[in-house]
Design a protein around this motif. Sequence first.
Motif, PDB file in Angstrom:
ATOM      1  N   PRO A  67      60.388 -10.850   2.693  1.00  0.00           N
ATOM      2  CA  PRO A  67      61.593 -11.682   2.595  1.00  0.00           C
ATOM      3  C   PRO A  67      62.777 -10.888   2.049  1.00  0.00           C
ATOM      4  N   CYS A  68      63.934 -11.126   2.653  1.00  0.00           N
ATOM      5  CA  CYS A  68      65.182 -10.514   2.177  1.00  0.00           C
ATOM      6  C   CYS A  68      65.460 -11.050   0.772  1.00  0.00           C
ATOM      7  N   ASP A  69      65.894 -10.188  -0.112  1.00  0.00           N
ATOM      8  CA  ASP A  69      66.156 -10.596  -1.498  1.00  0.00           C
ATOM      9  C   ASP A  69      67.353 -11.525  -1.642  1.00  0.00           C
ATOM     10  N   ARG A  70      68.216 -11.590  -0.638  1.00  0.00           N
ATOM     11  CA  ARG A  70      69.396 -12.446  -0.729  1.00  0.00           C
ATOM     12  C   ARG A  70      69.253 -13.749   0.054  1.00  0.00           C
ATOM     13  N   CYS A  71      68.756 -13.662   1.300  1.00  0.00           N
ATOM     14  CA  CYS A  71      68.736 -14.865   2.144  1.00  0.00           C
ATOM     15  C   CYS A  71      67.328 -15.384   2.429  1.00  0.00           C
ATOM     16  N   LEU A  72      66.314 -14.648   2.032  1.00  0.00           N
ATOM     17  CA  LEU A  72      64.910 -15.011   2.183  1.00  0.00           C
ATOM     18  C   LEU A  72      64.392 -14.962   3.619  1.00  0.00           C
ATOM     19  N   GLU A  73      65.193 -14.476   4.574  1.00  0.00           N
ATOM     20  CA  GLU A  73      64.738 -14.306   5.956  1.00  0.00           C
ATOM     21  C   GLU A  73      63.765 -13.131   5.995  1.00  0.00           C
ATOM     22  N   GLU A  74      62.757 -13.225   6.864  1.00  0.00           N
ATOM     23  CA  GLU A  74      61.804 -12.123   6.989  1.00  0.00           C
ATOM     24  C   GLU A  74      62.498 -10.923   7.610  1.00  0.00           C
ATOM     25  N   LEU A 140      66.721  -5.868   1.945  1.00  0.00           N
ATOM     26  CA  LEU A 140      67.821  -6.612   2.550  1.00  0.00           C
ATOM     27  C   LEU A 140      67.655  -6.621   4.061  1.00  0.00           C
ATOM     28  N   CYS A 141      67.980  -7.771   4.680  1.00  0.00           N
ATOM     29  CA  CYS A 141      67.907  -7.867   6.135  1.00  0.00           C
ATOM     30  C   CYS A 141      69.008  -7.038   6.775  1.00  0.00           C
ATOM     31  N   LYS A 142      70.156  -6.929   6.102  1.00  0.00           N
ATOM     32  CA  LYS A 142      71.268  -6.068   6.504  1.00  0.00           C
ATOM     33  C   LYS A 142      72.101  -5.788   5.259  1.00  0.00           C
ATOM     34  N   GLU A 143      72.837  -4.695   5.278  1.00  0.00           N
ATOM     35  CA  GLU A 143      73.605  -4.275   4.102  1.00  0.00           C
ATOM     36  C   GLU A 143      74.572  -5.336   3.615  1.00  0.00           C
ATOM     37  N   ASP A 144      75.201  -6.063   4.536  1.00  0.00           N
ATOM     38  CA  ASP A 144      76.206  -7.047   4.145  1.00  0.00           C
ATOM     39  C   ASP A 144      75.661  -8.477   4.157  1.00  0.00           C
ATOM     40  N   CYS A 145      74.395  -8.638   3.847  1.00  0.00           N
ATOM     41  CA  CYS A 145      73.777  -9.966   3.802  1.00  0.00           C
ATOM     42  C   CYS A 145      74.528 -10.836   2.786  1.00  0.00           C
ATOM     43  N   LYS A 146      74.884 -12.048   3.205  1.00  0.00           N
ATOM     44  CA  LYS A 146      75.659 -12.945   2.350  1.00  0.00           C
ATOM     45  C   LYS A 146      74.787 -13.834   1.479  1.00  0.00           C
ATOM     46  N   GLY A 147      73.501 -13.870   1.749  1.00  0.00           N
ATOM     47  CA  GLY A 147      72.596 -14.658   0.925  1.00  0.00           C
ATOM     48  C   GLY A 147      72.601 -16.132   1.282  1.00  0.00           C
ATOM     49  N   ILE A 148      72.226 -16.955   0.312  1.00  0.00           N
ATOM     50  CA  ILE A 148      72.181 -18.403   0.523  1.00  0.00           C
ATOM     51  C   ILE A 148      73.127 -19.083  -0.460  1.00  0.00           C
ATOM     52  N   CYS A 149      73.579 -20.275  -0.094  1.00  0.00           N
ATOM     53  CA  CYS A 149      74.446 -21.061  -0.969  1.00  0.00           C
ATOM     54  C   CYS A 149      73.626 -21.488  -2.186  1.00  0.00           C
ATOM     55  N   TYR A 150      74.165 -21.292  -3.351  1.00  0.00           N
ATOM     56  CA  TYR A 150      73.427 -21.648  -4.573  1.00  0.00           C
ATOM     57  C   TYR A 150      73.348 -23.154  -4.774  1.00  0.00           C
ATOM     58  N   GLN A 151      74.137 -23.932  -4.010  1.00  0.00           N
ATOM     59  CA  GLN A 151      74.095 -25.393  -4.151  1.00  0.00           C
ATOM     60  C   GLN A 151      73.187 -26.048  -3.100  1.00  0.00           C
ATOM     61  N   CYS A 152      73.417 -25.730  -1.812  1.00  0.00           N
ATOM     62  CA  CYS A 152      72.676 -26.429  -0.762  1.00  0.00           C
ATOM     63  C   CYS A 152      71.562 -25.594  -0.144  1.00  0.00           C
ATOM     64  N   GLY A 153      71.581 -24.295  -0.348  1.00  0.00           N
ATOM     65  CA  GLY A 153      70.526 -23.435   0.165  1.00  0.00           C
ATOM     66  C   GLY A 153      70.728 -22.954   1.587  1.00  0.00           C
ATOM     67  N   LYS A 154      71.887 -23.202   2.187  1.00  0.00           N
ATOM     68  CA  LYS A 154      72.146 -22.758   3.557  1.00  0.00           C
ATOM     69  C   LYS A 154      72.268 -21.246   3.595  1.00  0.00           C
ATOM     70  N   ASN A 155      71.731 -20.643   4.654  1.00  0.00           N
ATOM     71  CA  ASN A 155      71.853 -19.208   4.852  1.00  0.00           C
ATOM     72  C   ASN A 155      73.295 -18.922   5.269  1.00  0.00           C
ATOM     73  N   LEU A 156      74.050 -18.230   4.443  1.00  0.00           N
ATOM     74  CA  LEU A 156      75.475 -17.980   4.676  1.00  0.00           C
ATOM     75  C   LEU A 156      75.729 -16.922   5.744  1.00  0.00           C
ATOM     76  N   ASN A 157      74.684 -16.251   6.224  1.00  0.00           N
ATOM     77  CA  ASN A 157      74.842 -15.302   7.325  1.00  0.00           C
ATOM     78  C   ASN A 157      75.130 -16.036   8.637  1.00  0.00           C
ATOM     79  N   TYR A 158      74.769 -17.315   8.723  1.00  0.00           N
ATOM     80  CA  TYR A 158      74.976 -18.112   9.936  1.00  0.00           C
ATOM     81  C   TYR A 158      76.246 -18.949   9.869  1.00  0.00           C
ATOM     82  N   GLY A 159      77.022 -18.810   8.832  1.00  0.00           N
ATOM     83  CA  GLY A 159      78.265 -19.558   8.685  1.00  0.00           C
ATOM     84  C   GLY A 159      78.374 -20.173   7.304  1.00  0.00           C
ATOM     85  N   ALA A 160      79.601 -20.589   7.003  1.00  0.00           N
ATOM     86  CA  ALA A 160      79.869 -21.180   5.685  1.00  0.00           C
ATOM     87  C   ALA A 160      79.294 -22.598   5.614  1.00  0.00           C
ATOM     88  N   CYS A 161      79.050 -23.044   4.410  1.00  0.00           N
ATOM     89  CA  CYS A 161      78.568 -24.406   4.203  1.00  0.00           C
ATOM     90  C   CYS A 161      79.739 -25.284   3.757  1.00  0.00           C
TER      91      CYS A 161
END
Length: 185
Positions: A67-74, A140-161
């Motif tokens: 799992p990526c340390d920021r977004c948890l994607e494999e 990391l899945c990629k160097e510029d991984c944005k991680g997940i939203c600390y409130q809703c848990g959305k993966n921020l690599n796929y867009g803003a929440c």
Amino acid sequence: MLIHLSEVLSAEGKKCSYTVPVGFGTFRYHGNECPVLERPDASLVLVNKGDQKVELQLSASVKLGLPCDRCLEETAAAVEIDLCTDIDMKETVHDTELSEEEMEAEQERLENQTFVEGHTLDTDKLLMQELILRIPAKILCKEDCKGICYQCGKNLNYGACDCKDEPKDPRMAAILDIFKAATEE
């Protein structure tokens, strides 16, 4: 794969080489079952050093799905193993010339050899132990991984929440204002 060490222990200086398959398809990491994505055979060389000591040389390259340390994607993480260590076949430390600290360190080293039981070497346990020690500190899945939203848990690599950009702690509001002002300039 189990290797009986009696062959290499039969004569001082004897050298045995093995091609060892990675015998496991999943790997336990931080409580998760992670897949082994690529598992080419490992190279193992055992050399009898005399006095019931065997030098072990292991080379392997294993690709794990971690799992990526920021977004948890494999993400695929290549782990290289290049090990050279001695296995002491004596069950306890008998050397009276060792200091107390050295004896404790040697005893701990022997206790950590969980991959040797009796005169049998378990290559899967050895590989797993070495993988645990060699997993990169930051995955990391990629160097510029944005991680997940600390409130809703959305993966921020796929867009803003749609969460408000407010700190959970109201004492941090002043710092947020500083960051907003810096980005607006």
